[in-house]
Design an enzyme around this catalytic site. Structure first.
Site, mmCIF file in Angstrom:
data_model
loop_
_atom_site.group_PDB
_atom_site.id
_atom_site.type_symbol
_atom_site.label_atom_id
_atom_site.label_comp_id
_atom_site.label_asym_id
_atom_site.label_seq_id
_atom_site.Cartn_x
_atom_site.Cartn_y
_atom_site.Cartn_z
ATOM 1 N N PRO A 292 -22.558 -0.677 5.460
ATOM 2 C CA PRO A 292 -21.490 -1.508 6.004
ATOM 3 C C PRO A 292 -20.118 -0.949 5.649
ATOM 4 O O PRO A 292 -19.902 -0.445 4.552
ATOM 5 C CB PRO A 292 -21.716 -2.869 5.339
ATOM 6 C CG PRO A 292 -22.382 -2.530 4.039
ATOM 7 C CD PRO A 292 -23.240 -1.324 4.323
ATOM 8 N N CYS A 361 7.969 5.920 20.455
ATOM 9 C CA CYS A 361 8.305 6.209 21.851
ATOM 10 C C CYS A 361 7.045 6.378 22.699
ATOM 11 O O CYS A 361 6.778 7.454 23.242
ATOM 12 C CB CYS A 361 9.181 7.458 21.931
ATOM 13 S SG CYS A 361 10.796 7.217 21.176
ATOM 14 N N GLU A 362 6.264 5.342 22.787
ATOM 15 C CA GLU A 362 5.065 5.275 23.619
ATOM 16 C C GLU A 362 4.942 3.851 24.144
ATOM 17 O O GLU A 362 5.074 2.885 23.378
ATOM 18 C CB GLU A 362 3.796 5.597 22.809
ATOM 19 C CG GLU A 362 3.754 6.957 22.155
ATOM 20 C CD GLU A 362 3.270 8.041 23.092
ATOM 21 O OE1 GLU A 362 2.865 7.725 24.220
ATOM 22 O OE2 GLU A 362 3.316 9.217 22.675
#
Length: 436
Positions: A292, A361-362
């Site tokens: 896990p 800047c996306e």
């Protein structure tokens, strides 16, 4: 904004302020600045103990090895804590092995997964005497044999077998279908085990299977385990002993209020029941390994963010925060949902709908879309992206020359800085200007 946080254990509102255990998020922001990853030690311990108790209470789980998947969150303090609790570790690189060792982990409880193990990765793991390599191709098997021969070692192995079971999860985190890059084909596995049995520097110790991540339906896990048991029967009939079955990880957590995450008992008990029946029928003592990751750390963490600006547009309203996709990649990568909560609440406030976005800047730089916040939300307010303990810090980057953030661990009313914030200078410390 509802104050119901029933699925965020140890994160709750007290006097209209969001707390992690007994510490207010606003106090953490003042002391350590933002963005900031905040983890609850209590949740980490409870998550480990939940698995451990199910294993201890079942006859087929007494000798099980619980290996935390390091890729979910590899902070040394978290690895140290799980090591102290008795965990082993699932790694996918030489770097993760080095982290485990630096945190005081036991190499004899380490399993090494991954499709692209390099020669240096393999050499380091052989020298550390790890528990097992989960082999994912015939080419890897031969490479392991040659490297083990060169260094006078015998490599303990299991094959990661692809059972072609649909995990019913996001396609990017599905790993057990024929079209996935992981594992060896189910129909080829027996022949590969026969081949491995003839190699002088290979020791077969088990079989491995991992079908995907963020699993909210346990039935594919049980289906995969049943197929693996059928294969184990054929392998044993060929005179090859299987000492353990590694069922991987992938058990999901609750990210959204309307999601229902499976209980550990509902996940493990059917598998343990099948293993017990197999052992009784065949007179074997096969043990269980599980890996896990997200389930151990996901809901133990949150990303604390400061509001820089609010921007009201013609079709969209934006809350611009100081955290970004380089800090929490999952929303941009998977369109994943993280609950975003105001650190201070006002139940009487009028609400508006906003996208929570970062400064990168996306257009894909967002933490959450279409979220309700008080209409008067403003610069200086604090927000927390919940369920960020897994694949938050471990997937972070320095895109746009942004420093990776600090991490703190909260235990009751005590706070420990477990990772310092990077500095701008550290980002280019290893770079060189031109030789003129």
């Amino acid at each position: 904004m509802s104050n119901s946080l029933s699925f965020f254990e140890n994160f709750e509102y007290k006097n209209n302020q969001l707390h992690c255990e007994n510490v207010a998020f606003s106090d953490l922001a003042q002391k350590f600045a933002t963005p900031l990853f905040v983890y609850s030690r209590g949740v980490l311990e409870n998550n480990f103990n939940e698995f451990n108790q199910v294993l201890k209470n079942h006859p087929a789980g007494n000798n099980a090895l619980l290996c935390y998947a390091v890729k979910a969150n590899g902070n040394l303090a978290i690895l140290d804590l799980f090591s102290q609790l008795g965990a082993g570790f699932d790694i996918v690189s030489g770097g993760e092995l080095a982290r485990v060792m630096a945190a005081g982990g036991d190499a004899s409880k380490v399993v090494f997964s991954g499709v692209g193990k390099s020669e240096s990765d393999i050499r380091a793991a052989l020298e550390a005497n790890i528990h097992c390599f989960n082999v994912e191709s015939e080419a890897e098997l031969y490479r392991l044999n040659e490297i083990a021969k060169k260094h006078g070692k015998v490599a303990p192995i299991s094959f990661r077998v692809n059972p072609n079971v649909d995990p019913k999860t996001h396609p990017y985190i599905s790993t057990g279908l024929k079209k996935n890059k992981f594992g060896v084909a189910y129909d080829n596995a027996l022949d590969l085990y026969k081949t491995a049995a003839k190699l002088e520097f290979i020791k077969i110790v088990g079989i491995d299977c991992h079908i995907g991540s963020q699993l909210l339906d346990v039935s594919p896990c049980v289906e995969a385990f049943e197929k693996i048991l059928l294969l184990v029967e054929k392998i044993n009939a060929a005179g090859i002993n299987i000492a353990h079955i590694d069922i991987g990880g992938g058990l999901g957590i609750r990210y959204q209020r309307d999601e229902v995450a499976p209980k550990v008992t509902d996940y493990l008990n059917p598998i343990l029941d099948l293993l017990q029946k197999y052992n009784q029928k065949n007179g074997t003592k096969i043990t269980l390994i599980l890996e896990p990751g997200r389930r151990m750390v996901g809901n133990a963490g949150a990303l604390l963010m400061n509001v820089e600006y609010t921007k009201l547009g013609e079709t969209k309203n934006f809350v611009v925060v100081d955290a970004a996709m380089n800090d929490l990649m999952r929303p941009a990568l998977y369109d994943a949902w993280h609950e975003i909560l105001p650190v201070k609440t006002d139940s009487q406030a009028e609400e508006k709908i906003y996208d929570v976005v970062g400064p990168i800047c996306e257009t894909g730089d967002f933490i959450g879309k279409d979220r309700k916040f008080a209409s008067q939300i403003q610069s200086g307010d604090l927000l927390a992206a919940m369920s960020a303990g897994a694949y938050g810090m471990s997937m972070s980057s320095n895109y746009n020359a942004r420093v990776r953030v600090a991490e703190v661990l909260v235990s009751g009313d005590k706070v420990q800085l477990i990772r310092e914030r990077e500095t701008i200078q550290s980002l280019f410390a290893n770079e060189k200007r031109l030789d003129h």
